[in-house]
Design a protein around this motif. Structure first.
Motif, mmCIF file in Angstrom:
data_model
loop_
_atom_site.group_PDB
_atom_site.id
_atom_site.type_symbol
_atom_site.label_atom_id
_atom_site.label_comp_id
_atom_site.label_asym_id
_atom_site.label_seq_id
_atom_site.Cartn_x
_atom_site.Cartn_y
_atom_site.Cartn_z
ATOM 1 N N ASP A 1 0.845 -1.193 0.000
ATOM 2 C CA ASP A 1 0.000 0.000 0.000
ATOM 3 C C ASP A 1 0.878 1.240 0.000
ATOM 4 O O ASP A 1 1.881 1.309 0.709
ATOM 5 N N ARG A 2 0.460 2.218 -0.780
ATOM 6 C CA ARG A 2 1.201 3.472 -0.882
ATOM 7 C C ARG A 2 0.232 4.642 -0.730
ATOM 8 O O ARG A 2 -0.876 4.619 -1.253
ATOM 9 N N TRP A 3 0.659 5.672 -0.027
ATOM 10 C CA TRP A 3 -0.088 6.915 0.050
ATOM 11 C C TRP A 3 0.888 8.074 -0.099
ATOM 12 O O TRP A 3 2.078 7.942 0.179
ATOM 13 N N TYR A 4 0.398 9.216 -0.557
ATOM 14 C CA TYR A 4 1.290 10.370 -0.705
ATOM 15 C C TYR A 4 0.489 11.666 -0.673
ATOM 16 O O TYR A 4 -0.723 11.687 -0.893
ATOM 17 N N VAL A 5 1.199 12.746 -0.387
ATOM 18 C CA VAL A 5 0.646 14.090 -0.443
ATOM 19 C C VAL A 5 1.676 14.993 -1.108
ATOM 20 O O VAL A 5 2.877 14.905 -0.824
ATOM 21 N N SER A 6 1.229 15.840 -2.020
ATOM 22 C CA SER A 6 2.099 16.790 -2.720
ATOM 23 C C SER A 6 1.454 18.164 -2.683
ATOM 24 O O SER A 6 0.224 18.285 -2.776
ATOM 25 N N GLY A 7 2.261 19.184 -2.574
ATOM 26 C CA GLY A 7 1.719 20.534 -2.566
ATOM 27 C C GLY A 7 2.727 21.529 -3.106
ATOM 28 O O GLY A 7 3.936 21.264 -3.127
ATOM 29 N N GLY A 8 2.221 22.660 -3.549
ATOM 30 C CA GLY A 8 3.132 23.661 -4.088
ATOM 31 C C GLY A 8 2.477 25.003 -4.287
ATOM 32 O O GLY A 8 1.267 25.177 -4.093
ATOM 33 N N ALA A 9 3.293 25.959 -4.674
ATOM 34 C CA ALA A 9 2.825 27.315 -4.954
ATOM 35 C C ALA A 9 3.677 27.902 -6.060
ATOM 36 O O ALA A 9 4.854 27.541 -6.219
ATOM 37 N N GLN A 10 3.078 28.776 -6.831
ATOM 38 C CA GLN A 10 3.839 29.499 -7.849
ATOM 39 C C GLN A 10 3.230 30.875 -8.051
ATOM 40 O O GLN A 10 2.047 31.108 -7.787
ATOM 41 N N THR A 11 4.069 31.808 -8.490
ATOM 42 C CA THR A 11 3.617 33.178 -8.684
ATOM 43 C C THR A 11 4.406 33.821 -9.813
ATOM 44 O O THR A 11 5.484 33.335 -10.189
ATOM 45 N N LYS A 12 3.859 34.910 -10.340
ATOM 46 C CA LYS A 12 4.526 35.664 -11.401
ATOM 47 C C LYS A 12 4.624 37.113 -10.982
ATOM 48 O O LYS A 12 3.612 37.727 -10.602
ATOM 49 N N ILE A 13 5.838 37.650 -11.033
ATOM 50 C CA ILE A 13 6.105 39.040 -10.676
ATOM 51 C C ILE A 13 6.770 39.697 -11.875
ATOM 52 O O ILE A 13 7.970 39.537 -12.095
ATOM 53 N N GLY A 14 5.984 40.410 -12.678
ATOM 54 C CA GLY A 14 6.529 41.004 -13.890
ATOM 55 C C GLY A 14 7.013 39.926 -14.844
ATOM 56 O O GLY A 14 6.254 39.042 -15.259
ATOM 57 N N VAL A 15 8.305 39.963 -15.190
ATOM 58 C CA VAL A 15 8.865 38.979 -16.122
ATOM 59 C C VAL A 15 9.446 37.771 -15.397
ATOM 60 O O VAL A 15 10.025 36.879 -16.022
#
Length: 339
Positions: A257-271
């Motif tokens: 049995d396998r379980w997992y959790v993944s999370g993240g964030a991303q943003t754009k500031i000008g270029v």
């Protein structure tokens, strides 16, 4: 040496129902690019007679430094990677659209050329698709990829269906349904719901897959069944998402049995675009982990510089079988042109 025994999963009859999904509006352009290297520009569009042609692609020159087993081994790769995403589509007298999609990628470092091809029929009831469609459900329901050269490992089921198969994709208002069945009766089913509320955008997606996983020993085949879900929140130029998953792997007397959790964030500031993501899971009580950081700096339309730092570690063995064996940290910088 262990090989997979007869499947004990009772899910097989569900695969027959994929083509029976009901009415909705047509799905968007079919893309067969399942790789982390993809264009962020709109494809070029032009007409040839009665047909509409869409073309997009990427030229990337990466420099990659790798640390294996926590020791820098002097492995520095410089190469050229190119890919092409191509589709042609025309409308018949009955208003059905028929088309062909193709994706090809060449990696100078490995001297490998990989490609995917599929044909489709699109109607007001959705699209029927056949060919190398093994990644379509995953792409429709996955967490958002990181920017630059970020590539989060393990953020998926281990099991995969065969490359060749057929299925259906249809959009019903804010909901998209996708299902694929391969030649061995393995399948993936997915659903996505996305809708803006005020100045925010919300997306939820779920996926079920019955597939196979070839262990790290290169011999043992596992039958797998996986269930996953993704939630996404967008506000302004920032995105936050979270993915959860469970997977069962069986080969003979081995049942993991396998379980997992993944999370993240991303943003754009000008270029400047930034992303960060992390993953933690356990396979039969043994941990797996990964992390990624990505940066993209836009120089001009389609031209950018990209950086990514990626780490992954999972080493699991059971009954003398190496199930997973990954331990690597790498940093990649590249100049990329996409069109």
């Amino acid at each position: 040496m262990m090989t997979s025994g007869p499947s004990r999963f009772p899910w097989h009859p569900l695969a027959v129902g994929v083509i029976a999904l009901s009415a909705g509006s047509a799905q968007a352009q079919v893309s067969l690019n399942y790789d982390s290297l993809s264009s962020f520009e709109e494809p070029l569009a032009f007409e040839i007679g009665e047909a509409t042609v869409l073309v997009g692609g990427v030229v990337d020159v990466p420099v990659k430094l790798t640390v294996d087993d926590s020791v820098f081994d002097g492995d520095v790769d410089v190469s050229l990677v190119t890919n092409l995403d191509f589709s042609v589509e025309m409308q018949l007298a009955n208003r059905w659209n028929v088309g062909l999609a193709y994706f090809g990628q060449y990696d100078e470092n490995t001297r490998d050329y990989d490609d995917n091809v599929a044909g489709f029929v699109r109607t007001s009831w959705g699209s029927l698709i056949g060919g190398n469609v093994d990644g379509l459900v995953r792409e429709a329901t996955r967490r958002r990829r990181g920017v630059g050269n970020a590539d989060l490992a393990f953020d998926d089921f281990y099991g995969r269906i065969n490359r060749w198969g057929g299925g259906y994709s249809g959009r019903f208002g804010p909901t998209t349904l996708t299902g694929i069945v391969d030649g061995d009766g393995r399948f993936e089913l997915g659903a996505q719901f996305q809708r803006p509320v005020g100045h925010k955008d919300y997306r939820v997606a779920t996926r079920v897959a019955r597939a196979r996983y070839l262990a790290a020993d290169g011999v043992t085949d596992f039958d797998t069944i996986g269930v996953g879900a993704v939630g996404e929140f967008v506000y302004g130029s920032s995105l936050f998402d979270l993915g959860l998953g469970y997977e069962n792997l069986q080969a003979g007397a081995i049942d993991l049995d396998r379980w997992y959790v993944s999370g993240g964030a991303q943003t754009k500031i000008g270029v400047l675009s930034l992303s960060a993501a992390g993953h933690y899971g356990e396979l039969d009580g043994t941990s797996e982990s990964s992390a990624s950081l990505g940066v993209r700096y836009d120089i001009a339309r389609g031209l950018s510089t990209n950086v990514g730092v990626n780490a992954r570690k999972a080493q699991v063995a059971r009954d003398g079988i190496s199930v997973v064996d990954e331990d690597e940290t790498s940093a990649t910088a590249s100049v990329r042109y996409s069109f």
